[in-house]
Design an enzyme around this catalytic site. Structure first.
Site, PDB file in Angstrom:
ATOM      1  N   HIS A 101      30.043  42.189   4.771  1.00  0.00           N
ATOM      2  CA  HIS A 101      31.499  42.243   4.806  1.00  0.00           C
ATOM      3  C   HIS A 101      32.014  43.596   4.327  1.00  0.00           C
ATOM      4  CE1 HIS A 101      30.590  41.223   0.627  1.00  0.00           C
ATOM      5  NE2 HIS A 101      31.808  41.615   0.286  1.00  0.00           N
ATOM      6  N   ASP A 103      35.361  44.790   2.107  1.00  0.00           N
ATOM      7  CA  ASP A 103      36.221  44.081   1.154  1.00  0.00           C
ATOM      8  C   ASP A 103      37.651  43.895   1.669  1.00  0.00           C
ATOM      9  OD1 ASP A 103      34.309  43.645  -0.795  1.00  0.00           O
ATOM     10  OD2 ASP A 103      34.718  45.534  -1.834  1.00  0.00           O
ATOM     11  N   HIS A 257      28.907  45.792   3.118  1.00  0.00           N
ATOM     12  CA  HIS A 257      27.865  45.619   2.123  1.00  0.00           C
ATOM     13  C   HIS A 257      27.454  44.158   2.005  1.00  0.00           C
ATOM     14  CE1 HIS A 257      31.729  45.314  -0.040  1.00  0.00           C
ATOM     15  NE2 HIS A 257      31.117  44.480  -0.871  1.00  0.00           N
ATOM     16  N   ARG A 272      34.284  44.976 -10.609  1.00  0.00           N
ATOM     17  CA  ARG A 272      34.734  45.777  -9.479  1.00  0.00           C
ATOM     18  C   ARG A 272      36.200  46.149  -9.621  1.00  0.00           C
ATOM     19  NH1 ARG A 272      35.170  42.764  -3.913  1.00  0.00           N
ATOM     20  NH2 ARG A 272      37.357  42.578  -4.504  1.00  0.00           N
TER      21      ARG A 272
END
Length: 309
Positions: A101, A103, A257, A272
Site C-alpha cells: 500500500h 499510505d 510498502h 510514524r
C-alpha cells in the site's frame, strides 16, 4: 551580509539501482542544520526511501521536531485518533499491515512522506519492504503506459489490509479496524500521477483501490494485478531489516510498502509521523477528486508551487 553555512557532513550510500539509500553521519532532531536537511530532501526524492542507523537519542518529540524541518506534519491519521497525538503507533497488537500500500490514498491530499522510528522490535523478522512506483511505471511498455495514464481509480478506507485477512481478527485488531472505518472516505485518483518535485510519473495504486472508473469489478481486478505486479517486482524493491535506533523516511508519492509478518506473536512497535502532501495530478493535468469524506482536519494541502521554486 550573507552568512556562509558549513557544508553538511552527511553521506548518502545507494542501496539499489532503483530504490533505497542509507544516510550516515547525521544526528536527527529539530536542531539539524539546513545543509543536512537539504541533503536529506534531495536523497529522499532521488532514492524514494532512505534509512538512518543509530538514532537512539530520538524521542517522539524529537521525531516530530525533525519532521517539521521537512514539511508540515499531519494529524496522526484521518480516522484513527486513539493511537497517538503527534505520531501514529504502528503496533502489532492492533494489526499488521502485511499488504502492499501507499499510505492514506483514500483521501484527496495524500501525504508526501512518512518518518518511521523503531521503538520495540521482535528478536527476528518484522522487516519492511518498499517498492518504487516510478520504476514500476518506467518498466511498462509504451502501450501499457498509455493505458495507465488514461485510467482513474477509486480508493476507499474500507479496503484496508484487515478486510482481506482470512484469519479471525483478534479483539484489539477488530477495535482498530472499527476505528479505521469509523468515517467513510472515497477518492478518485489518476492511476499515473506526476511527482510535484521531480516531474517523474508514478503508478498510484495499493490495497485501498476499490475499482477503476468505468470498469467492472472483474476488469478492475485484472488490470490492477497487471500494474501492481510491476510495482512488486524484486528489482523495484528494497528490504530493510530493522535494528534499535533505526529511522526510515519514504516518499509516499513514489512508493508502496509492505510490513512483513514473519515474527510470530512477538510485539513490534514503531512510531510514524506523516507530512502533508499535495492533491495528485494526472498526466493530463486533471487532479484527484474527493467523493466522500472531508480530510481538512487531517492535513493541509501542500503548495506545489513552493516545491518547484
Amino acid at each position: 551580509m550573507t552568512v556562509a553555512h558549513a557544508p553538511s557532513t552527511a553521506s548518502v550510500t545507494k542501496l539499489g539501482a532503483r530504490i533505497g539509500a542509507r544516510v550516515d553521519n547525521v544526528r536527527l532532531g529539530g536542531d539539524l542544520d539546513a545543509a543536512t536537511v537539504e541533503v536529506i530532501r534531495r536523497a529522499l526524492v532521488e532514492h524514494k526511501v532512505i534509512f538512518f542507523r543509530g538514532q537512539d537519542q530520538l524521542t517522539e518529540d524529537g521525531q516530530y521536531e525533525f519532521a517539521q524541518l521537512l514539511g508540515s506534519p499531519t494529524t496522526p491519521h484521518p480516522t484513527v485518533t486513539s493511537h497517538g497525538v503527534k505520531s501514529l503507533a504502528i503496533d502489532s497488537e492492533h494489526g499488521r499491515a502485511n499488504s502492499w500500500h501507499t499510505d492514506v490514498t483514500f483521501v484527496d491530499r495524500i501525504p508526501k512522506a512518512s518518518i518511521l522510528r523503531a521503538v520495540h522490535l521482535p528478536t527476528y523478522g518484522g522487516s519492511t519492504t518498499w517498492a518504487s512506483t516510478v520504476a514500476a511505471y518506467e518498466s511498462l511498455p509504451a502501450s501499457l503506459k498509455l493505458l495507465a495514464e488514461n485510467l482513474r481509480a477509486v480508493h476507499t478506507n474500507v479496503y484496508d489490509y484487515a478486510a482481506r485477512n482470512v484469519e479471525p481478527l483478534r479483539p484489539n485488531t477488530q477495535a482498530y479496524r472499527a476505528e479505521f472505518e469509523s468515517s467513510y472516505y472515497e477518492t478518485e485518483h489518476p492511476v499515473v500521477r506526476v511527482h510535484p518535485e521531480s516531474g517523474e510519473r508514478a503508478l498510484l495504486l495499493g490495497h485501498f483501490v476499490k475499482h477503476f472508473v468505468g470498469l467492472s469489478s472483474t476488469e478492475s481486478q485484472t488490470l490492477y494485478r497487471l500494474f501492481q505486479d510491476r510495482v512488486t517486482r524484486l528489482e523495484n524493491t528494497a528490504r530493510w531489516n530493522w535494528a534499535p535506533g533505526d529511522v526510515a523516511i519514504w516518499d509516499n508519492r513514489a512508493t508502496q510498502h509492505y510490513a512483513i509478518d514473519d515474527y510470530d506473536d512477538q510485539p513490534r512497535k514503531l512510531t510514524r509521523i506523516t507530512l502533508a502532501g499535495d492533491i495528485p495530478v494526472g498526466v493530463d493535468g486533471t487532479a484527484s477528486t474527493s467523493i466522500a469524506g472531508n480530510a481538512e482536519h487531517y492535513s493541509i494541502v501542500e503548495d506545489t508551487q513552493l516545491l518547484a521554486s
